[in-house]
Every structure is written in structure tokens, then in C-alpha cells.
Write an enzyme that holds these catalytic residues in place. Structure first.
Site, PDB file in Angstrom:
ATOM      1  N   THR A 122      83.829  34.659  26.168  1.00  0.00           N
ATOM      2  CA  THR A 122      83.872  35.750  25.183  1.00  0.00           C
ATOM      3  C   THR A 122      82.569  35.927  24.400  1.00  0.00           C
ATOM      4  O   THR A 122      82.504  36.788  23.520  1.00  0.00           O
ATOM      5  CB  THR A 122      85.068  35.555  24.232  1.00  0.00           C
ATOM      6  OG1 THR A 122      85.171  34.170  23.874  1.00  0.00           O
ATOM      7  CG2 THR A 122      86.366  35.970  24.904  1.00  0.00           C
TER       8      THR A 122
ATOM      9  N   GLY B 244      62.506  34.410  12.366  1.00  0.00           N
ATOM     10  CA  GLY B 244      61.337  34.514  13.256  1.00  0.00           C
ATOM     11  C   GLY B 244      61.590  33.885  14.608  1.00  0.00           C
ATOM     12  O   GLY B 244      60.665  33.394  15.263  1.00  0.00           O
TER      13      GLY B 244
ATOM     14  N   VAL C 142      63.488  34.327  18.591  1.00  0.00           N
ATOM     15  CA  VAL C 142      63.227  35.263  19.698  1.00  0.00           C
ATOM     16  C   VAL C 142      63.571  36.710  19.321  1.00  0.00           C
ATOM     17  O   VAL C 142      62.732  37.615  19.457  1.00  0.00           O
ATOM     18  CB  VAL C 142      64.045  34.842  20.946  1.00  0.00           C
ATOM     19  CG1 VAL C 142      63.859  35.845  22.068  1.00  0.00           C
ATOM     20  CG2 VAL C 142      63.641  33.466  21.405  1.00  0.00           C
TER      21      VAL C 142
ATOM     22  N   VAL D 175      61.237  38.184  16.438  1.00  0.00           N
ATOM     23  CA  VAL D 175      59.842  38.529  16.777  1.00  0.00           C
ATOM     24  C   VAL D 175      59.787  39.665  17.806  1.00  0.00           C
ATOM     25  O   VAL D 175      58.832  40.449  17.802  1.00  0.00           O
ATOM     26  CB  VAL D 175      58.985  37.321  17.240  1.00  0.00           C
ATOM     27  CG1 VAL D 175      58.888  36.255  16.172  1.00  0.00           C
ATOM     28  CG2 VAL D 175      59.446  36.733  18.547  1.00  0.00           C
TER      29      VAL D 175
ATOM     30  N   GLU E  10      60.684  33.730   7.719  1.00  0.00           N
ATOM     31  CA  GLU E  10      61.237  32.617   8.496  1.00  0.00           C
ATOM     32  C   GLU E  10      61.240  31.359   7.614  1.00  0.00           C
ATOM     33  O   GLU E  10      60.204  30.994   7.054  1.00  0.00           O
ATOM     34  CB  GLU E  10      60.382  32.407   9.762  1.00  0.00           C
ATOM     35  CG  GLU E  10      60.647  31.128  10.527  1.00  0.00           C
ATOM     36  CD  GLU E  10      62.090  30.947  10.990  1.00  0.00           C
ATOM     37  OE1 GLU E  10      62.622  31.826  11.671  1.00  0.00           O
ATOM     38  OE2 GLU E  10      62.701  29.903  10.620  1.00  0.00           O
TER      39      GLU E  10
ATOM     40  N   LEU F 237      71.139  32.306  26.591  1.00  0.00           N
ATOM     41  CA  LEU F 237      70.319  33.161  27.460  1.00  0.00           C
ATOM     42  C   LEU F 237      71.194  33.699  28.583  1.00  0.00           C
ATOM     43  O   LEU F 237      72.085  32.993  29.079  1.00  0.00           O
ATOM     44  CB  LEU F 237      69.163  32.354  28.068  1.00  0.00           C
ATOM     45  CG  LEU F 237      68.054  31.941  27.116  1.00  0.00           C
ATOM     46  CD1 LEU F 237      67.106  30.948  27.792  1.00  0.00           C
ATOM     47  CD2 LEU F 237      67.285  33.166  26.632  1.00  0.00           C
TER      48      LEU F 237
ATOM     49  N   HIS G 106      43.243  35.569  43.583  1.00  0.00           N
ATOM     50  CA  HIS G 106      42.222  36.021  42.634  1.00  0.00           C
ATOM     51  C   HIS G 106      42.058  37.531  42.756  1.00  0.00           C
ATOM     52  O   HIS G 106      42.003  38.035  43.859  1.00  0.00           O
ATOM     53  CB  HIS G 106      40.893  35.331  42.953  1.00  0.00           C
ATOM     54  CG  HIS G 106      39.758  35.832  42.108  1.00  0.00           C
ATOM     55  ND1 HIS G 106      39.594  35.405  40.808  1.00  0.00           N
ATOM     56  CD2 HIS G 106      38.772  36.712  42.371  1.00  0.00           C
ATOM     57  CE1 HIS G 106      38.525  36.017  40.300  1.00  0.00           C
ATOM     58  NE2 HIS G 106      38.002  36.820  41.227  1.00  0.00           N
TER      59      HIS G 106
HETATM   60  C1  LIG Z   1      68.878  41.503  20.932  1.00  0.00           C
HETATM   61  C2  LIG Z   1      69.101  40.487  22.031  1.00  0.00           C
HETATM   62  C3  LIG Z   1      68.158  40.292  22.996  1.00  0.00           C
HETATM   63  C4  LIG Z   1      68.364  39.368  24.003  1.00  0.00           C
HETATM   64  N1  LIG Z   1      67.404  39.218  24.958  1.00  0.00           N
HETATM   65  C5  LIG Z   1      67.601  38.328  25.948  1.00  0.00           C
HETATM   66  C6  LIG Z   1      66.645  38.192  26.991  1.00  0.00           C
HETATM   67  O1  LIG Z   1      65.621  38.871  27.018  1.00  0.00           O
HETATM   68  N2  LIG Z   1      66.878  37.305  27.961  1.00  0.00           N
HETATM   69  C7  LIG Z   1      68.018  36.518  27.979  1.00  0.00           C
HETATM   70  O2  LIG Z   1      68.175  35.722  28.898  1.00  0.00           O
HETATM   71  N3  LIG Z   1      68.942  36.626  27.016  1.00  0.00           N
HETATM   72  C8  LIG Z   1      68.764  37.513  26.008  1.00  0.00           C
HETATM   73  N4  LIG Z   1      69.730  37.663  25.050  1.00  0.00           N
HETATM   74  C9  LIG Z   1      70.920  36.788  25.094  1.00  0.00           C
HETATM   75  C10 LIG Z   1      71.953  37.277  26.110  1.00  0.00           C
HETATM   76  O3  LIG Z   1      72.271  38.617  25.853  1.00  0.00           O
HETATM   77  C11 LIG Z   1      73.191  36.403  26.028  1.00  0.00           C
HETATM   78  O4  LIG Z   1      72.824  35.047  26.189  1.00  0.00           O
HETATM   79  C12 LIG Z   1      74.219  36.755  27.090  1.00  0.00           C
HETATM   80  O5  LIG Z   1      74.613  38.095  26.982  1.00  0.00           O
HETATM   81  C13 LIG Z   1      75.447  35.849  26.956  1.00  0.00           C
HETATM   82  O6  LIG Z   1      76.388  36.187  27.912  1.00  0.00           O
HETATM   83  P1  LIG Z   1      77.930  35.859  27.677  1.00  0.00           P
HETATM   84  O7  LIG Z   1      78.638  36.305  28.913  1.00  0.00           O
HETATM   85  O8  LIG Z   1      78.111  34.471  27.252  1.00  0.00           O
HETATM   86  O9  LIG Z   1      78.363  36.728  26.422  1.00  0.00           O
HETATM   87  P2  LIG Z   1      78.355  38.285  26.178  1.00  0.00           P
HETATM   88  O10 LIG Z   1      77.289  38.966  26.949  1.00  0.00           O
HETATM   89  O11 LIG Z   1      78.393  38.455  24.708  1.00  0.00           O
HETATM   90  O12 LIG Z   1      79.716  38.776  26.819  1.00  0.00           O
HETATM   91  C14 LIG Z   1      80.961  38.459  26.294  1.00  0.00           C
HETATM   92  C15 LIG Z   1      81.912  39.586  26.656  1.00  0.00           C
HETATM   93  O13 LIG Z   1      83.220  39.212  26.296  1.00  0.00           O
HETATM   94  C16 LIG Z   1      83.892  40.350  25.804  1.00  0.00           C
HETATM   95  N5  LIG Z   1      85.000  39.876  24.978  1.00  0.00           N
HETATM   96  C17 LIG Z   1      84.951  39.175  23.820  1.00  0.00           C
HETATM   97  N6  LIG Z   1      86.190  38.924  23.371  1.00  0.00           N
HETATM   98  C18 LIG Z   1      87.034  39.484  24.266  1.00  0.00           C
HETATM   99  C19 LIG Z   1      88.454  39.562  24.355  1.00  0.00           C
HETATM  100  N7  LIG Z   1      89.234  39.020  23.431  1.00  0.00           N
HETATM  101  N8  LIG Z   1      88.994  40.209  25.403  1.00  0.00           N
HETATM  102  C20 LIG Z   1      88.213  40.776  26.353  1.00  0.00           C
HETATM  103  N9  LIG Z   1      86.875  40.731  26.308  1.00  0.00           N
HETATM  104  C21 LIG Z   1      86.297  40.087  25.289  1.00  0.00           C
HETATM  105  C22 LIG Z   1      82.824  41.092  25.023  1.00  0.00           C
HETATM  106  O14 LIG Z   1      83.155  42.459  24.867  1.00  0.00           O
HETATM  107  C23 LIG Z   1      81.601  40.875  25.902  1.00  0.00           C
HETATM  108  O15 LIG Z   1      81.430  41.925  26.824  1.00  0.00           O
HETATM  109  C24 LIG Z   1      69.562  38.606  24.035  1.00  0.00           C
HETATM  110  C25 LIG Z   1      70.542  38.809  23.065  1.00  0.00           C
HETATM  111  C26 LIG Z   1      70.319  39.741  22.076  1.00  0.00           C
HETATM  112  C27 LIG Z   1      71.396  39.954  21.045  1.00  0.00           C
END
Ligand SMILES: Cc1cc2nc3c(=O)[nH]c(=O)nc-3n(C[C@H](O)[C@H](O)[C@H](O)COP(=O)(O)OP(=O)(O)OC[C@H]3O[C@@H](n4cnc5c(N)ncnc54)[C@H](O)[C@@H]3O)c2cc1C
Length: 462
Positions: free
Chosen positions: A142, A180, A182, A185, A202, A313, A439
Site C-alpha cells: 500500500t 534537503g 532527494v 533538492v 535542512e 525507491l 571516447h
Molecule cells: C516526488 C517523488 C519523486 C520520486 N522520484 C523517484 C525516482 O526518481 N526514482 C525512484 O526510484 N523512486 C522515486 N520516488 C519513490 C517511488 O515513487 C516509490 O518508492 C514507489 O512508488 C513505491 O512503490 P510502492 O508500490 O511501494 O508504493 P506506491 O507507489 O505508493 O503504491 C501504493 C499503491 O497502493 C494503493 N493503495 C493504498 N492503499 C490502498 C487500499 N487500501 N486499497 C487499494 N489500494 C491501495 C495506492 O493508491 C497506490 O497506488 C519518488 C517519490 C516521490 C514522492
């Protein structure tokens, strides 16, 4: 929905973000019968509110900077301004293309996709839309949402989270970025490129504080040159509204004022009121606890992604999701080496790393066993052509493998692929020095750094 009430899936996945959908795709590929439950949009944070939209904004910012700096390259162009609606359209087009592709992929793998808010109702089931979805195993995925501080209310207009910053209908004239790390920045960098006067606050002594200190210092130097202001080493105390913005006060009494305050102090797990505790899942501060095979203490439940206390990530979520799918399909699952995960911060200049920092290496191996080498990008032809500055720093165990690669410079994120092979295959500097690098590329700097560490520097001083 494809199943009827009597269907028992092999795998029921709660959450369709990076971790959840990766588990679904791999499990389906391995022949498991999978249900994927998502309350919002397939793809989760990464696709809709994270990785992809931020990188699109940063790329638009890069184009703006290039237009401003074009004369340095003998090109006559003028920067007239940012059409933020058009920037959002460009960003949204990228997202919607990828979103369609992902929906097609999930459908083509015959994953049963269920739209709705789910709740863990037993160790082997999730309730959604008034129906009980049974599985032999459940994966909790989630994810996470932006965090705030006590007394700091995110209003979505003047005090905003990264979610709001991604859809802001204006380029703020001034902005304070609280945090400050990821996300902080990256927004500071994009906004500065768009023309905002940015100040980062930060509490720790450096920007990107989990990176090697050398990378933090190089980024701070580059940001100073770009006119991005920052205040380090003092924590936030309070924020209040002013006539046309926000005033932030720090613990030492210093104040900052701006049109908007972006709260980028980290993300917290989504785990409240989802039935996790009731089903006996062990948790710590909202995170679901897992072992190296992503197993919770409940034998039929695994958890992946931002919900568990590992690196937040997208590619970590992918890896953890795949690991669970392979384990459940009876394949040999290999735990993730979190030090071996490549990390990129896509600001201008980029910060990229894999392996451990010099400080950590000294802790692990002893100060006298750690050797470091810094290769300055000033000696790299392609970096000179791009007019970018920075370094590749290598951390080596004396007479042994390279255990850390830390890079700062435009486009250095693209070099992290080779860096991770070097770290994960425990390469010796002499082995990398043997490999020929093209290169003139920035990748050549990786080769040159290893040539120097192996005692045979080419374009660098002994
Ligand atoms: C601004 C920003 C920039 C980022 N940039 C990067 C990057 O450049 N590179 C990188 O590797 N990572 C980046 N990340 C981190 C990355 O987005 C997350 O690590 C990743 O999305 C985590 O995946 P996840 O599946 O754990 O969670 P999420 O992507 O948060 O997915 C969880 C899903 O569960 C769903 N959910 C929650 N509760 C329920 C429920 N009760 N029933 C049904 N569905 C539910 C949500 O709607 C969501 O779609 C960034 C994050 C942010 C906020």
C-alpha cells in the site's frame, strides 16, 4: 471481475504501485493466478506522483537552462518564460502514455485487476467493494504518502506537499523547501530552472545527507553557483501565514518568507485502518516488518515497497515484488543487497551512487583499510563539452574490491549502471581498468577513475 465467490487466487496483492504491480506481473508470468487491488491508479506514486512527473519537470527545467545558457555554445536563443500549463501537458502526456502501456501489460498477463479500496480481512483475504477476495497468499503493497510535522498543516495552496507541487498552476516567485533530501533538492532544482527564488531548509548538516559527504559538498557548491539558497544544520520550528505567503521560523529564531512552502521531509507508510494489526502483522511506526525474503510474521502475508522499512525507491519496490513472486512460485529467491541498489538524485547537477560511503566503509573495514580516489570531471572531454563540473569518487577496500561509487555532475545518473556492476560483482580496480571505455563519453570518466585507482592514471595526475 473474473472470479466468482468460490475463486481462491494464488496471490492477492493490495496496492498497484511499483511493488504491487511488479509482484503481479512476475507472478502471472510464472503461472500464478493473481488478483491486484488498487484504489486509485495502477502505477501508484512513481508513475503518477513521483519519479516520472518530477523527471519531466526537471527535464523542462533543463531545456529552460539550456535556452538561457545557449550563447555559451554560440547558439542564439532567448528564454522567454515558462508556460506552466504546457509543461503540465507535456508531463501528463508522458504519464498517460506509460499508464496506458502498464494497463495493457497487466491485462495481457491475465492479472485480475480490481478497482477499489481494500482491507485485509484475514491472513488469506482482502475485502473490497463488499466482496471477499481469497488467496493462498497476500502481498501488502500500500506504499507511502507525504509526511508533515506536528503543527504544520499542509493546505495544498501555500503549504504544499510534493503531490501539490506537481500540479501547481503557477511558477512561484519565491519558495521555501523544507527538507534537503532527494525530493526537496529535485523540486528546488526544477523551480530554480523555472525562475523561482528558492531556499532549502535542512536540519542536518548537509544537503542529500545520506550520500557520501563529498557528494553533498559538491552539490552544495553547484547549488550556490546556481543561486539556490540553503540553510543547513538547524531544524524547523514553526510556520505561519503572512499577508501573501508563509513565514518559517527555525529553532535558532532565524526566519524565512516565501510565497509557498514545500514540505519535503519524507514519506510515511500507508498502513492505518487497513486491518494489518488486527490480523497480527508485526509493525513498527506504521511500517510492516519483513525478513530478507519480504515475509511478515504471518506465514501467508508478505509485504513490499515503501510500506516496509527499506529504501523508498521504485526499483527497490520492483525488486522486492519480483522476489516475492519468485519465492511463491517455488523459485530460488535471492534477498536484495540494499547497499547494491543504485541511487540517483535528478537535480542539476545529478548525484548518483551505489555501494557504501567512505564513512561507512571506515566503520566496517577500519580507517586504515579504506582507500579513496576522486576523479575530477574537468579532465573528461564530454563533461567539458557539456560544461558540467563534478567528480567520481571511488571507495575501495585496500587491495580489494570497490565498495562505493559516488558521482556528481550532469547526466551522471546514466553512469550508475556500470557503477552497480562494479559494486555488485565486487570488481577490483585493475579489472575495471582493463575494460575499454568509449571516447569521448562521460562514461570514460568511470574508466579513468579506475585506471587511476589501479595505479595507471591516463588523463589525471598521479
Ligand atoms: C516526488 C517523488 C519523486 C520520486 N522520484 C523517484 C525516482 O526518481 N526514482 C525512484 O526510484 N523512486 C522515486 N520516488 C519513490 C517511488 O515513487 C516509490 O518508492 C514507489 O512508488 C513505491 O512503490 P510502492 O508500490 O511501494 O508504493 P506506491 O507507489 O505508493 O503504491 C501504493 C499503491 O497502493 C494503493 N493503495 C493504498 N492503499 C490502498 C487500499 N487500501 N486499497 C487499494 N489500494 C491501495 C495506492 O493508491 C497506490 O497506488 C519518488 C517519490 C516521490 C514522492
Amino acid at each position: 471481475m473474473a472470479n466468482d465467490a468460490s475463486t481462491v487466487f494464488d496471490l492477492v496483492i493490495l496496492g498497484g504501485g511499483s511493488g504491487g504491480y511488479a509482484a503481479a506481473l512476475r507472478a502471472a508470468q510464472l503461472g500464478l493466478d493473481v488478483a491486484l487491488i488498487e484504489k486509485n491508479k495502477l502505477g501508484g506514486t512513481c508513475l503518477h506522483n513521483g519519479c516520472i512527473p518530477t523527471k519531466a519537470l526537471l527535464h523542462a527545467g533543463e531545456i529552460a537552462d539550456q535556452a538561457r545558457e545557449s550563447e555559451q555554445f554560440g547558439v542564439k536563443a532567448t528564454f522567454e518564460g515558462i508556460d506552466i500549463a504546457a509543461v503540465h501537458k507535456y508531463k501528463d502526456d508522458v504519464i498517460s502514455g506509460l499508464y496506458k502501456g502498464l494497463q495493457g501489460l497487466v491485462a495481457s498477463r491475465k492479472v485480475t485487476y480490481i478497482e477499489g479500496e481494500g482491507r485485509l480481512s484475514s491472513p488469506t483475504s482482502v475485502d473490497v467493494n463488499g466482496q471477499r477476495i481469497e488467496g493462498r497468499h497476500v502481498v501488502l503493497a500500500t506504499g507511502s504518502v507525504p509526511r508533515s510535522l506536528p503543527g504544520l498543516t499542509i493546505d495544498g495552496n501555500r503549504i504544499i506537499s510534493s503531490d501539490h507541487a506537481l500540479t501547481l498552476d503557477r511558477v512561484p516567485k519565491t519558495a521555501i523547501v523544507l527538507g534537503g533530501g532527494v525530493i526537496g533538492v529535485e523540486f528546488a532544482s526544477a523551480w530554480k530552472s523555472f525562475g523561482t527564488d528558492v531556499t532549502i531548509v535542512e536540519g542536518l548538516p548537509h544537503l542529500v545527507p545520506v550520500e557520501d559527504e563529498n557528494s553533498s559538498k559538491l552539490l552544495e557548491r553547484a547549488f550556490r553557483k546556481r543561486g539556490i539558497k540553503f540553510n543547513l544544520g538547524t531544524f524547523f520550528q514553526s510556520a505561519e501565514y503572512t499577508a501573501d505567503g508563509v513565514k518559517v521560523t527555525l529553532a535558532d529564531g532565524k526566519t524565512f518568507e516565501a510565497e509557498v512552502l514545500l514540505v519535503a521531509i519524507g514519506r510515511g507508510p500507508v498502513s492505518q485502518n487497513l486491518g494489518y494489526e488486527e490480523q497480527g502483522v508485526a509493525m513498527d511506526r506504521g511500517y510492516v516488518l519483513v525478513d530478507e525474503y519480504m515475509r511478515t510474521n504471518v506465514p501467508t502475508i508478505s509485504a513490499v515497497g515503501d510500506l516496509v522499512p527499506t529504501l523508498q525507491l521504485a526499483h527497490v519496490g520492483f525488486a522486492e515484488g519480483i522476489l516475492v513472486a519468485e519465492r511463491l512460485a517455488g523459485l530460488k529467491a535471492v534477498p536484495v543487497d540494499y547497499d547494491g541498489v543504485p541511487r540517483v538524485t535528478y537535480c542539476h547537477p545529478e548525484v548518483a551512487s551505489v555501494g557504501i560511503t567512505e564513512a561507512k566503509a571506515k566503520e566496517v573495514y577500519g580507517a586504515d583499510k579504506v582507500v579513496t580516489l576522486k576523479y575530477n570531471l574537468a579532465g573528461n572531454g564530454k563533461s567539458k563539452i557539456l560544461k558540467t563540473a563534478g567528480e567520481i569518487k571511488l571507495v575501495q577496500v585496500r587491495d580489494g574490491a570497490v565498495v562505493g561509487v559516488h558521482m556528481v555532475g550532469d547526466r551522471m545518473g546514466e553512469q550508475v549502471g556500470e557503477a552497480q556492476l562494479i559494486y555488485n560483482w565486487e570488481a577490483l580496480p585493475a579489472e575495471v581498468a582493463q575494460l575499454i571505455h568509449a571516447h569521448p563519453t562521460q562514461n570514460e570518466a568511470m574508466g579513468e577513475a579506475h585506471l587511476a585507482l589501479a595505479g595507471k592514471p591516463l588523463h589525471s595526475h598521479d
